[in-house]
Scaffold this motif. Structure first.
Motif, short mmCIF file in Angstrom:
data_model
loop_
_atom_site.label_atom_id
_atom_site.label_comp_id
_atom_site.label_asym_id
_atom_site.label_seq_id
_atom_site.Cartn_x
_atom_site.Cartn_y
_atom_site.Cartn_z
N ARG A 94 14.35 51.11 -16.41
CA ARG A 94 13.81 49.66 -16.61
C ARG A 94 13.83 49.53 -18.17
N GLU A 95 14.42 48.62 -18.68
CA GLU A 95 14.47 48.16 -20.00
C GLU A 95 13.94 47.02 -20.32
N ILE A 96 12.94 46.99 -21.39
CA ILE A 96 12.68 45.29 -21.61
C ILE A 96 12.62 45.12 -23.15
N PRO A 97 13.02 44.12 -23.74
CA PRO A 97 12.89 43.83 -25.32
C PRO A 97 11.29 43.83 -25.44
N VAL A 98 10.78 44.39 -26.80
CA VAL A 98 9.62 44.16 -27.12
C VAL A 98 9.64 43.80 -28.66
N PRO A 105 -10.73 62.68 -26.59
CA PRO A 105 -9.97 62.70 -27.87
C PRO A 105 -9.89 61.08 -28.18
N LYS A 106 -9.96 60.98 -29.50
CA LYS A 106 -10.04 59.90 -30.24
C LYS A 106 -8.55 59.27 -30.39
N VAL A 107 -7.92 58.29 -29.86
CA VAL A 107 -6.52 58.02 -30.43
C VAL A 107 -6.44 56.77 -31.31
N GLN A 108 -5.75 57.04 -32.14
CA GLN A 108 -5.54 55.82 -33.58
C GLN A 108 -5.00 54.83 -33.07
N THR A 109 -5.75 53.81 -32.88
CA THR A 109 -5.12 52.69 -32.20
C THR A 109 -4.06 51.73 -33.21
N GLU A 110 -3.93 51.96 -34.27
CA GLU A 110 -3.34 51.34 -35.22
C GLU A 110 -1.63 51.58 -34.92
N ASN A 111 -1.52 52.55 -34.35
CA ASN A 111 -0.05 52.95 -33.99
C ASN A 111 0.08 52.34 -32.48
N SER A 112 -0.03 50.99 -32.32
CA SER A 112 0.13 50.65 -30.90
C SER A 112 1.02 49.47 -30.81
N PHE A 113 1.17 49.13 -29.50
CA PHE A 113 2.07 47.92 -29.22
C PHE A 113 1.40 47.32 -28.07
N GLU A 114 1.74 46.13 -27.47
CA GLU A 114 1.09 45.31 -26.66
C GLU A 114 2.06 44.85 -25.73
N LEU A 115 1.90 44.81 -24.36
CA LEU A 115 2.43 44.33 -23.17
C LEU A 115 1.73 43.59 -22.34
N PRO A 116 2.36 42.34 -21.64
CA PRO A 116 1.57 41.81 -20.52
C PRO A 116 1.52 42.79 -19.36
N ILE A 117 0.10 42.77 -18.99
CA ILE A 117 -0.24 43.43 -17.78
C ILE A 117 0.73 43.53 -16.51
N ASP A 118 1.33 42.45 -16.18
CA ASP A 118 1.96 42.22 -14.93
C ASP A 118 3.56 42.86 -15.13
N LEU A 119 4.03 42.85 -16.43
CA LEU A 119 5.25 43.43 -16.84
C LEU A 119 5.03 45.14 -16.83
N LEU A 120 4.16 45.69 -17.35
CA LEU A 120 3.60 46.92 -17.47
C LEU A 120 3.60 47.42 -15.81
N LYS A 121 3.03 46.68 -14.94
CA LYS A 121 2.91 46.98 -13.54
C LYS A 121 4.24 47.14 -12.96
N SER A 122 5.10 46.07 -13.17
CA SER A 122 6.43 46.16 -12.61
C SER A 122 7.24 47.22 -13.14
N LYS A 144 10.52 55.45 -23.83
CA LYS A 144 11.18 55.39 -25.44
C LYS A 144 10.84 53.82 -26.07
N LEU A 145 10.55 53.76 -27.28
CA LEU A 145 10.30 52.50 -27.91
C LEU A 145 11.58 52.62 -29.21
N VAL A 146 12.68 52.05 -29.21
CA VAL A 146 13.29 52.13 -30.30
C VAL A 146 13.92 50.63 -30.45
N ASP A 147 14.24 50.31 -31.62
CA ASP A 147 14.99 48.97 -31.84
C ASP A 147 14.34 47.76 -31.10
N ASN A 148 12.98 47.78 -30.90
CA ASN A 148 12.16 46.94 -30.25
C ASN A 148 12.71 46.70 -28.94
#
Length: 378
Positions: free
Chosen positions: A187-191, A127-144, A168-172
């Motif tokens: 676990r919560e982090i600001p984005v 399946p093709k996923v639309q990459t316009e609807n995306s956000f980025e995270l540092p890899i080490d943060l995602l792993k933790s 969930k990704l709400v209010d950054n």
């Protein structure tokens, strides 16, 4: 089709893609690995229809040539044999040639293997996923974030939604939550400047575990894109696609107590060691139950009793304690899992009563929360 490739690059790609290939799939062609050769590089693909992994090897990187002698084409190779062959080849380069009858010749040094390939036409399109609807995270943060939550997903298929991690990704603010209804990890982090909001999706715990194994410890970022029933994690060389779980994730925020009657600060390593020792005699019990008794001074007694085996008692000193006395019993396994996930030197445990859920947090960091339901013994 033809290409010559550095063996260590091929081994790395093959071992990553194999994590998505299952011998138990109902679609026979998915027991194979797809190899697509283009003028700019080689893409390996594996899928079990729950997760799909594409790994890309460019022809050169940082001035080092990885792939040469390219004639474009696509082939499916039997994943049961191909990885072992590649690992055991004698030389540092591998030459792979496919003829018109889909016969595949793999040579390295004086070793030559001939395999029967399959046409890639029957291989399902990912399946093709639309990459316009995306956000980025540092890899080490995602792993933790994965490590601090995924262990708490349910292993029971009775409530399939609980076998995944709620994202969930709400209010950054991005949160990962997992629960098996006896414990909860969050676990919560600001984005900053996230261009999208995700009200809630549930990613299978199995997918996140595999992703965590594949992602190297690097400084790079991972791009995360979501569509109605798929999530894509994308790095420079990797596309990791997972289906999402259907259903509504339970509202977990109301499980978390607002106030506490007792707060205790302890050294994480010391508490972990004590509970680990107490659990040695709790193995016969169904829940590996350990008792925790804090009688108001700073000494805490941790004990376990198994009538057939014996008992163990150990005392540790709290760094700080405020509030009421507390006597509570809990699963040692759940407590050990939670403490291992926290990765801080000191933890604060907040109790609201002997039969109420209690919370474990690192001292000075509210972004990580572990909650455990007690066991009735007292």
């Amino acid at each position: 089709m033809r290409f010559t490739i550095q063996r260590d690059k091929l081994i790395n790609g093959v071992s990553n893609v194999m994590k998505a290939i299952s011998a138990r799939t109902v679609i026979p062609i998915l027991t194979g690995m797809k190899i697509e050769v283009k003028n700019h590089g080689v893409t390996l693909t594996g899928s079990d229809s729950d997760i799909s992994i594409e790994y890309y090897i460019p022809i050169e990187e940082d001035g080092i040539v990885h792939v040469e002698n390219i004639e474009e084409g696509t082939i499916i190779l039997q994943a049961k044999y191909f990885p072992d062959i590649v690992r055991k080849l004698p030389e540092s380069t591998v030459d792979i040639v496919v003829d018109d009858q889909l016969n595949v010749r793999i040579t390295s040094g004086k070793a030559e293997f001939n395999l029967n390939g399959q046409s890639a036409e029957e291989y399902p399109q990912l399946p093709k996923v639309q990459t316009e609807n995306s956000f980025e995270l540092p890899i080490d943060l995602l792993k933790s974030m994965i490590k601090q939550t995924v262990f708490a997903v349910s292993t029971m298929e009775t409530r399939p939604i609980l076998t995944g991690v709620n994202l969930k990704l709400v209010d950054n603010s991005l949160s990962f939550t997992a629960t098996d209804s006896h414990r909860l990890a969050r676990r919560e982090i600001p984005v900053s400047n996230a261009p999208i909001e995700i009200s809630q999706i549930v990613v299978p715990g199995k997918s996140l575990n595999e992703l965590n194994k594949i992602l190297g410890d690097s400084e790079e970022t991972v791009e995360i894109s979501v569509t109605n029933n798929q999530i894509l994690f994308r790095t420079k060389h990797l596309n990791f696609l997972s289906r999402l779980l259907d259903g509504n994730y339970p509202e977990t925020s109301r499980l978390i107590p607002e106030q506490s009657k007792t707060k205790i600060q302890l050294k994480t390593k010391e508490l972990l060691g004590t509970i680990d020792r107490a659990s040695l005699l709790a193995k016969e019990e169904r829940n590996n139950v350990v008792k925790f008794n804090a009688p108001g001074n700073s000494m805490i007694e941790i004990s376990s009793n198994s009538p057939e085996v014996g008992n163990v008692v150990e005392e540790i000193t709290a760094d700080q304690m405020e509030g009421e006395d507390v006597k509570i019993s809990f699963s040692s396994k759940y407590m050990i899992d939670a403490l291992k996930a926290i990765e801080y030197d000191e933890v604060q445990i907040e109790f609201t009563g002997a039969m109420r859920p209690f919370i474990i947090r690192p001292v000075g960091d509210d972004s990580i929360l572990q909650l455990i339901l007690p066991v009735r013994t007292y």
